[in-house]
Design a protein around this motif. Structure first.
Motif, PDB file in Angstrom:
ATOM      1  N   VAL A  62       0.771  -1.329   0.060  1.00 19.64           N
ATOM      2  CA  VAL A  62       0.055   0.055  -0.092  1.00 19.64           C
ATOM      3  C   VAL A  62       0.828   1.273  -0.029  1.00 19.64           C
ATOM      4  O   VAL A  62       1.390   1.694   1.008  1.00 19.64           O
ATOM      5  N   LEU A  63       0.908   1.923  -1.061  1.00 21.61           N
ATOM      6  CA  LEU A  63       1.743   2.984  -1.155  1.00 21.61           C
ATOM      7  C   LEU A  63       0.782   4.350  -0.788  1.00 21.61           C
ATOM      8  O   LEU A  63      -0.411   4.265  -1.752  1.00 21.61           O
ATOM      9  N   ILE A  64       1.075   5.269  -0.132  1.00 21.32           N
ATOM     10  CA  ILE A  64       0.177   6.322   0.245  1.00 21.32           C
ATOM     11  C   ILE A  64       1.045   7.699   0.019  1.00 21.32           C
ATOM     12  O   ILE A  64       2.082   7.585   0.884  1.00 21.32           O
ATOM     13  N   ARG A  65       0.365   8.390  -0.643  1.00 23.89           N
ATOM     14  CA  ARG A  65       1.263   9.883  -0.760  1.00 23.89           C
ATOM     15  C   ARG A  65       0.714  10.479   0.542  1.00 23.89           C
ATOM     16  O   ARG A  65      -0.553  10.373   1.018  1.00 23.89           O
ATOM     17  N   HIS A  66       1.562  11.150   1.192  1.00 20.10           N
ATOM     18  CA  HIS A  66       1.170  12.070   2.380  1.00 20.10           C
ATOM     19  C   HIS A  66      -0.008  12.813   2.091  1.00 20.10           C
ATOM     20  O   HIS A  66      -0.517  13.067   0.954  1.00 20.10           O
ATOM     21  N   ALA A  67      -0.788  12.841   3.067  1.00 17.33           N
ATOM     22  CA  ALA A  67      -2.086  13.902   3.045  1.00 17.33           C
ATOM     23  C   ALA A  67      -1.776  15.203   2.770  1.00 17.33           C
ATOM     24  O   ALA A  67      -0.782  15.700   2.697  1.00 17.33           O
ATOM     25  N   SER A  68      -3.056  15.820   2.561  1.00 14.69           N
ATOM     26  CA  SER A  68      -2.980  17.483   2.024  1.00 14.69           C
ATOM     27  C   SER A  68      -2.175  18.018   2.975  1.00 14.69           C
ATOM     28  O   SER A  68      -2.096  18.117   4.360  1.00 14.69           O
ATOM     29  N   THR A  69      -1.139  19.157   2.403  1.00 12.07           N
ATOM     30  CA  THR A  69      -0.364  19.769   3.257  1.00 12.07           C
ATOM     31  C   THR A  69      -0.880  21.258   3.241  1.00 12.07           C
ATOM     32  O   THR A  69      -1.938  21.665   2.455  1.00 12.07           O
ATOM     33  N   GLU A  70      -0.018  22.113   3.959  1.00 14.28           N
ATOM     34  CA  GLU A  70      -0.275  23.494   3.757  1.00 14.28           C
ATOM     35  C   GLU A  70       0.104  24.043   2.433  1.00 14.28           C
ATOM     36  O   GLU A  70       0.912  23.219   1.586  1.00 14.28           O
ATOM     37  N   THR A  76       1.203  11.639   8.599  1.00 11.54           N
ATOM     38  CA  THR A  76       0.019  10.940   8.130  1.00 11.54           C
ATOM     39  C   THR A  76       0.092   9.309   8.567  1.00 11.54           C
ATOM     40  O   THR A  76      -0.913   8.715   8.814  1.00 11.54           O
ATOM     41  N   ALA A  77       1.245   8.620   8.532  1.00  9.86           N
ATOM     42  CA  ALA A  77       1.140   7.254   8.969  1.00  9.86           C
ATOM     43  C   ALA A  77       0.527   7.116  10.497  1.00  9.86           C
ATOM     44  O   ALA A  77      -0.050   6.437  10.661  1.00  9.86           O
ATOM     45  N   THR A  78       1.215   8.116  11.321  1.00 13.37           N
ATOM     46  CA  THR A  78       0.669   7.943  12.680  1.00 13.37           C
ATOM     47  C   THR A  78      -0.676   8.314  13.052  1.00 13.37           C
ATOM     48  O   THR A  78      -1.422   7.622  13.851  1.00 13.37           O
ATOM     49  N   LEU A  79      -1.146   9.540  12.180  1.00 13.43           N
ATOM     50  CA  LEU A  79      -2.626   9.581  12.355  1.00 13.43           C
ATOM     51  C   LEU A  79      -3.492   8.563  11.780  1.00 13.43           C
ATOM     52  O   LEU A  79      -4.622   8.324  12.302  1.00 13.43           O
ATOM     53  N   HIS A 112       6.181  10.098  -1.009  1.00 15.60           N
ATOM     54  CA  HIS A 112       5.833  11.095  -1.670  1.00 15.60           C
ATOM     55  C   HIS A 112       5.613  11.070  -2.808  1.00 15.60           C
ATOM     56  O   HIS A 112       5.872  10.007  -3.623  1.00 15.60           O
ATOM     57  N   GLN A 113       4.890  11.979  -3.847  1.00 21.28           N
ATOM     58  CA  GLN A 113       4.525  11.731  -5.147  1.00 21.28           C
ATOM     59  C   GLN A 113       5.443  11.358  -6.106  1.00 21.28           C
ATOM     60  O   GLN A 113       5.490  10.354  -6.912  1.00 21.28           O
ATOM     61  N   THR A 134       5.591   3.480  -9.787  1.00 16.35           N
ATOM     62  CA  THR A 134       4.277   2.723 -10.500  1.00 16.35           C
ATOM     63  C   THR A 134       4.165   3.514 -11.756  1.00 16.35           C
ATOM     64  O   THR A 134       3.258   2.956 -12.482  1.00 16.35           O
ATOM     65  N   GLY A 135       4.654   4.697 -12.094  1.00 13.32           N
ATOM     66  CA  GLY A 135       4.001   5.583 -13.261  1.00 13.32           C
ATOM     67  C   GLY A 135       2.965   6.193 -12.869  1.00 13.32           C
ATOM     68  O   GLY A 135       2.504   7.199 -13.512  1.00 13.32           O
ATOM     69  N   VAL A 136       2.269   6.161 -11.543  1.00 10.56           N
ATOM     70  CA  VAL A 136       1.011   6.848 -11.179  1.00 10.56           C
ATOM     71  C   VAL A 136       1.511   8.003 -10.652  1.00 10.56           C
ATOM     72  O   VAL A 136       2.526   8.111  -9.817  1.00 10.56           O
ATOM     73  N   VAL A 137       0.942   9.269 -11.037  1.00 12.69           N
ATOM     74  CA  VAL A 137       0.824  10.488 -10.469  1.00 12.69           C
ATOM     75  C   VAL A 137      -0.225  10.477  -9.388  1.00 12.69           C
ATOM     76  O   VAL A 137      -1.298  11.283  -9.661  1.00 12.69           O
ATOM     77  N   PRO A 138      -0.164  10.297  -8.129  1.00  6.27           N
ATOM     78  CA  PRO A 138      -0.964  10.354  -7.020  1.00  6.27           C
ATOM     79  C   PRO A 138      -1.351  11.509  -6.506  1.00  6.27           C
ATOM     80  O   PRO A 138      -0.588  12.594  -6.308  1.00  6.27           O
ATOM     81  N   ARG A 139      -2.447  11.825  -6.096  1.00 11.87           N
ATOM     82  CA  ARG A 139      -3.076  13.000  -5.432  1.00 11.87           C
ATOM     83  C   ARG A 139      -2.491  12.927  -3.815  1.00 11.87           C
ATOM     84  O   ARG A 139      -2.428  11.978  -3.691  1.00 11.87           O
ATOM     85  N   MET A 140      -2.840  14.138  -3.285  1.00 13.53           N
ATOM     86  CA  MET A 140      -2.160  14.141  -1.856  1.00 13.53           C
ATOM     87  C   MET A 140      -3.180  13.156  -1.067  1.00 13.53           C
ATOM     88  O   MET A 140      -4.470  13.398  -1.253  1.00 13.53           O
TER      89      MET A 140
END
Length: 195
Positions: free
Chosen positions: A42-50, A106-109, A156-157, A164-170
């Motif tokens: 499971v690859l997760i791009r960090h959640a939304s940032t400032e 992100t991971a801890t929350l 990170h993105q 993967t070649g995917v450009v994920p959203r936050m």
């Protein structure tokens, strides 16, 4: 009865929406089912940032106040992600993260646990050789993971795109096969965007 251009556009948009939404829902259901069975990565791009790109000049990894941080919405997004995994009883083994605070937060929350791994650190400013080295290190670590549970990696993105070649959203989840390709990249099983 003839339709105006506006009515025709509305009709076409409605037609597209009704044909795309069921497919998207089916893809989402298949992705959750794959996670439920375990043994996925499971690859997760960090959640939304400032707002902003990258980090302020002079930032350091050991000082979260010097980095671009999660926004209030990003913190809530990470919590919702973890809640979705818990509600669906998705088996989670280890949770690894980039050393950047927006990733560890992100991971801890979401999961309440995290182990930082340098191979997941942002490759934004890395040389091509360093990017390749990180990609191969991730692939080797995945090959050695225990079977039966999902391995979560928050990064990170640029890193996810390299793998993967995917450009994920936050905050987007990209589920990949636990069997890396010879070049260290991964086949995508599915994608999830937590509302």
């Amino acid at each position: 009865m003839s339709l105006s251009r506006f009515q025709l556009c509305q009709f076409l948009l409605l037609l597209c929406a009704t044909s795309i939404l069921p497919a998207a829902h089916a893809d989402e259901a298949a992705t959750w089912a794959a996670l439920d069975s375990g043994n996925q990565v499971v690859l997760i791009r960090h959640a939304s940032t400032e707002p902003g790109v990258g980090d302020p000049a002079g930032f350091t990894l050991d000082d979260c106040t010097s980095q671009r941080k999660l926004s209030a919405e990003g913190r809530a997004q990470a919590q919702r992600l973890g809640e979705q995994f818990r509600q669906r009883r998705i088996p989670v083994g280890q949770v690894w993260s980039s050393s950047w605070c927006r990733c560890t937060d992100t991971a801890t929350l979401a999961f309440g646990q995290v182990k930082t791994m340098a191979m997941l650190d942002s490759s934004f400013d890395d040389s091509a050789a360093a990017v390749r080295q990180k990609r191969l290190a991730v692939a080797a670590a995945v090959r050695a993971k225990p079977a039966g549970v999902n391995l979560v990696m928050v990064t990170h993105q640029v890193n996810i795109t390299e793998l993967t070649g995917v450009v994920p959203r936050m905050g987007e989840v990209v589920v990949v096969s636990s069997t890396p390709k010879p070049d260290g990249t991964f086949a995508v099983v599915g994608r999830l965007q937590i509302p």
